[in-house]
Design a protein around this motif. Structure first.
Motif, PDB file in Angstrom:
ATOM      1  N   ALA A   1       4.172   1.665 -14.336  1.00  0.00           N
ATOM      2  CA  ALA A   1       3.028   1.209 -15.029  1.00  0.00           C
ATOM      3  C   ALA A   1       3.091  -0.299 -15.508  1.00  0.00           C
ATOM      4  O   ALA A   1       2.114  -0.892 -15.265  1.00  0.00           O
ATOM      5  N   GLY A   2       4.074  -0.616 -15.908  1.00  0.00           N
ATOM      6  CA  GLY A   2       4.567  -2.223 -16.277  1.00  0.00           C
ATOM      7  C   GLY A   2       4.387  -2.975 -14.961  1.00  0.00           C
ATOM      8  O   GLY A   2       3.732  -3.912 -15.230  1.00  0.00           O
ATOM      9  N   ARG A   3       4.974  -2.576 -13.924  1.00  0.00           N
ATOM     10  CA  ARG A   3       4.629  -3.333 -12.439  1.00  0.00           C
ATOM     11  C   ARG A   3       3.258  -3.283 -12.448  1.00  0.00           C
ATOM     12  O   ARG A   3       2.691  -4.599 -12.078  1.00  0.00           O
TER      13      ARG A   3
ATOM     14  N   ALA B   1       0.696  -3.180 -14.369  1.00  0.00           N
ATOM     15  CA  ALA B   1       0.111  -3.826 -15.443  1.00  0.00           C
ATOM     16  C   ALA B   1       0.395  -5.541 -15.246  1.00  0.00           C
ATOM     17  O   ALA B   1      -0.643  -6.332 -15.359  1.00  0.00           O
ATOM     18  N   ARG B   2       1.627  -5.901 -14.950  1.00  0.00           N
ATOM     19  CA  ARG B   2       1.911  -7.088 -14.730  1.00  0.00           C
ATOM     20  C   ARG B   2       1.025  -7.694 -13.483  1.00  0.00           C
ATOM     21  O   ARG B   2       0.916  -9.008 -13.493  1.00  0.00           O
ATOM     22  N   GLN B   3       0.483  -7.065 -12.442  1.00  0.00           N
ATOM     23  CA  GLN B   3      -0.150  -7.507 -11.584  1.00  0.00           C
ATOM     24  C   GLN B   3      -1.412  -8.097 -11.889  1.00  0.00           C
ATOM     25  O   GLN B   3      -2.058  -9.041 -11.372  1.00  0.00           O
ATOM     26  N   VAL B   4      -1.891  -7.426 -12.898  1.00  0.00           N
ATOM     27  CA  VAL B   4      -3.160  -7.567 -13.344  1.00  0.00           C
ATOM     28  C   VAL B   4      -3.366  -8.983 -14.206  1.00  0.00           C
ATOM     29  O   VAL B   4      -4.544  -9.781 -13.939  1.00  0.00           O
ATOM     30  N   VAL B   5      -2.364  -9.299 -15.168  1.00  0.00           N
ATOM     31  CA  VAL B   5      -2.329 -10.369 -15.674  1.00  0.00           C
ATOM     32  C   VAL B   5      -1.626 -11.618 -15.215  1.00  0.00           C
ATOM     33  O   VAL B   5      -1.613 -12.598 -15.921  1.00  0.00           O
ATOM     34  N   THR B   6      -0.689 -11.472 -14.185  1.00  0.00           N
ATOM     35  CA  THR B   6      -0.279 -12.436 -13.692  1.00  0.00           C
ATOM     36  C   THR B   6      -1.190 -13.395 -12.518  1.00  0.00           C
ATOM     37  O   THR B   6      -1.836 -12.739 -11.885  1.00  0.00           O
ATOM     38  N   PRO B   7      -1.344 -14.540 -12.889  1.00  0.00           N
ATOM     39  CA  PRO B   7      -2.160 -15.568 -11.995  1.00  0.00           C
ATOM     40  C   PRO B   7      -1.931 -14.936 -10.561  1.00  0.00           C
ATOM     41  O   PRO B   7      -0.760 -15.058 -10.032  1.00  0.00           O
ATOM     42  N   ALA B   8      -2.629 -14.783  -9.912  1.00  0.00           N
ATOM     43  CA  ALA B   8      -2.911 -14.193  -8.513  1.00  0.00           C
ATOM     44  C   ALA B   8      -2.751 -15.395  -7.639  1.00  0.00           C
ATOM     45  O   ALA B   8      -3.147 -16.739  -7.582  1.00  0.00           O
TER      46      ALA B   8
ATOM     47  N   GLY C   1       1.544 -17.613 -19.906  1.00  0.00           N
ATOM     48  CA  GLY C   1       1.134 -18.133 -18.702  1.00  0.00           C
ATOM     49  C   GLY C   1       0.259 -17.078 -17.964  1.00  0.00           C
ATOM     50  O   GLY C   1       0.116 -16.961 -16.822  1.00  0.00           O
ATOM     51  N   THR C   2      -0.199 -15.951 -18.725  1.00  0.00           N
ATOM     52  CA  THR C   2      -0.765 -14.853 -18.334  1.00  0.00           C
ATOM     53  C   THR C   2      -2.215 -14.908 -18.634  1.00  0.00           C
ATOM     54  O   THR C   2      -2.591 -15.452 -19.362  1.00  0.00           O
ATOM     55  N   SER C   3      -3.108 -14.128 -17.632  1.00  0.00           N
ATOM     56  CA  SER C   3      -4.525 -13.918 -17.945  1.00  0.00           C
ATOM     57  C   SER C   3      -4.718 -13.076 -18.746  1.00  0.00           C
ATOM     58  O   SER C   3      -4.243 -11.899 -18.906  1.00  0.00           O
ATOM     59  N   ALA C   4      -5.880 -13.128 -19.534  1.00  0.00           N
ATOM     60  CA  ALA C   4      -6.472 -12.254 -20.748  1.00  0.00           C
ATOM     61  C   ALA C   4      -7.890 -11.807 -20.186  1.00  0.00           C
ATOM     62  O   ALA C   4      -8.353 -11.137 -21.022  1.00  0.00           O
TER      63      ALA C   4
ATOM     64  N   GLY D   1       4.124  -7.849 -19.513  1.00  0.00           N
ATOM     65  CA  GLY D   1       4.106  -9.461 -19.660  1.00  0.00           C
ATOM     66  C   GLY D   1       3.039 -10.014 -19.876  1.00  0.00           C
ATOM     67  O   GLY D   1       2.998 -11.474 -19.740  1.00  0.00           O
ATOM     68  N   SER D   2       1.905  -9.583 -20.769  1.00  0.00           N
ATOM     69  CA  SER D   2       0.755 -10.090 -21.053  1.00  0.00           C
ATOM     70  C   SER D   2       1.176 -10.646 -22.380  1.00  0.00           C
ATOM     71  O   SER D   2       1.814 -10.396 -23.348  1.00  0.00           O
TER      72      SER D   2
END
Length: 406
Positions: free
Chosen positions: A42-44, A46-53, A215-218, A314-315
């Motif tokens: 789940a953490g992995r 979630a990280r994909q969502v907030v990490t700049p693509a 450095g993560t997206s909100a 990571g958010s």
């Protein structure tokens, strides 16, 4: 005195008790392991969502005919669509403009090249199909100025395209996730033709504006404050009415500006292209596309909304999904809104856009396209797209605006 002994249940021997205890310990360990694995997965997610693509290759360059100026790509649902597009690649050129489809079979698509390719050019086979089309402001052949918008994190670069004549109406253009200001360049000509000045903004963590601490997206929950500062910059330059234009996640950002801005009195209208109106719907849909089990996706979403789960996801901040759900908050909207969305959008489906229109039909107009991909409505049918935007601006008295102060 007799030594005390623990009672042993009827029919159970001490060896049996040890076995039961061992089984309980084993089950508990297994449960902890499964729970830990679920949290990890789940953490992995979630990280994909907030990490700049990062841009990912989604097609393959098969052939380039320099004599005919054509390019052949692997056939995908996107590369076969009619219209004008772009192609990110690597080598002696990093971006190509593509024109109409010339031929197509089950495996490949050949399109007209609109960027000149020479015999000495060498290009990588891996490529990414794009709706940007324009990558630099000079390509519009319109006067523009590079400025900096002061934000709480530092100066954010922006472009300003002045209207043909002095005006008090400005459009603030906001790009989507994993892209830059260049995505918004397509919209400038229709606003310029309508007599509106355009400011194309950047915002935190997009690779151009200053980053946040982590450095993560909100997903729009913090980014909107940078766009609010862009409105403030426009106000200082004479803007008295502002049209907010958001692409994809830029739509979520714009909607947060519309609800929270210190300059709400200036917001005369909102235009949204393929917008994120409800992140829960979008992320649940994307999880299905990725093949993630429903329970895992639910855990990931829940973790993103919890401040204590930041180390797992990571958010920087907990994502306030309720605040970002504009279907539920539809009653709070006060600005006339135009939504452009395609039923062919399989990245951000139009369901929430339809629901927002249904909730506020007197305020929200919905122009539904067919077939066109995510944020590629302009590319697929530029004439219809431009007519829809220009017509909406005209109906709301936002074309040929008066000079500021008159």
């Amino acid at each position: 005195m007799k030594a005390s002994r623990r009672a042993v249940p009827d029919g159970a021997r001490p060896g049996s008790v040890a076995l039961v205890r061992g089984a309980v310990v084993a089950l508990t360990t297994a449960l902890v392991s499964v729970t830990g694995l679920l949290a990890f997965l789940a953490g992995r997610a979630a990280r994909q969502v907030v990490t700049p693509a990062a841009r990912v290759a989604d097609t393959r360059l098969v052939d380039v005919d320099t004599a005919a100026q054509t390019i052949t790509l692997d056939r995908t649902a996107q590369t076969v669509l009619p219209g004008r597009y772009g192609l990110f690649t690597t080598g002696t050129q990093d971006y190509l403009k593509l024109g109409t489809v010339l031929t197509a079979d089950d495996a490949t698509v050949t399109r007209k090249l609109l960027t000149q390719i020479g015999a000495d050019d060498r290009l990588s086979g891996a490529a990414a199909f794009s709706g940007w089309y324009f990558t630099r402001p000079e390509e519009l052949h319109l006067p523009f100025e590079s400025i900096s918008v002061p934000t709480s994190l530092g100066p954010a670069p922006a472009w300003v395209f002045p209207a043909p004549a002095p005006t008090d109406v400005w459009a603030i253009h906001v790009h989507g996730r994993g892209t830059t200001r260049s995505e918004s360049l397509r919209a400038v000509p229709v606003f310029h033709a309508a007599g509106i000045t355009s400011l194309i903004a950047s915002y935190r963590n997009d690779g151009e504006a200053p980053p946040s601490a982590g450095g993560t997206s909100a997903l729009g929950a913090t980014e909107w404050s940078d766009i609010d500062q862009a409105i403030a910059s426009a106000r200082r330059r004479g803007a008295r009415r502002v049209v907010l234009f958001g692409w994809s996640m830029g739509g979520a950002v714009v909607l947060q500006v519309a609800l929270n801005s210190a300059h709400r009195d200036l917001i005369a209208g909102i235009v949204l292209d393929s917008p994120v109106v409800d992140w829960r719907q979008v992320l649940t849909h994307q999880a299905r596309l990725m093949g993630l089990p429903g329970p895992l996706a639910k855990v990931a979403l829940d973790a993103l909304g919890r401040s204590w789960a930041g180390r797992l996801t990571g958010s920087d901040v907990a994502i306030p999904f309720d605040e970002l759900d504009l279907v539920s908050r539809a009653a709070e909207l006060t600005s006339p809104t135009l939504i452009l969305h395609s039923n062919g959008d399989d990245f951000v489906p139009p369901d929430a856009s339809r629901l927002l229109h249904a909730a506020r039909p007197e305020l929200v107009e919905f122009e539904e396209f067919e077939v066109a991909g995510h944020t590629k409505l302009w590319n697929y049918d530029e004439e219809r797209w431009a007519a829809a935007v220009h017509g909406w601006l005209a109906r709301h008295g936002l074309t040929g605006a008066a000079v500021a102060g008159s």
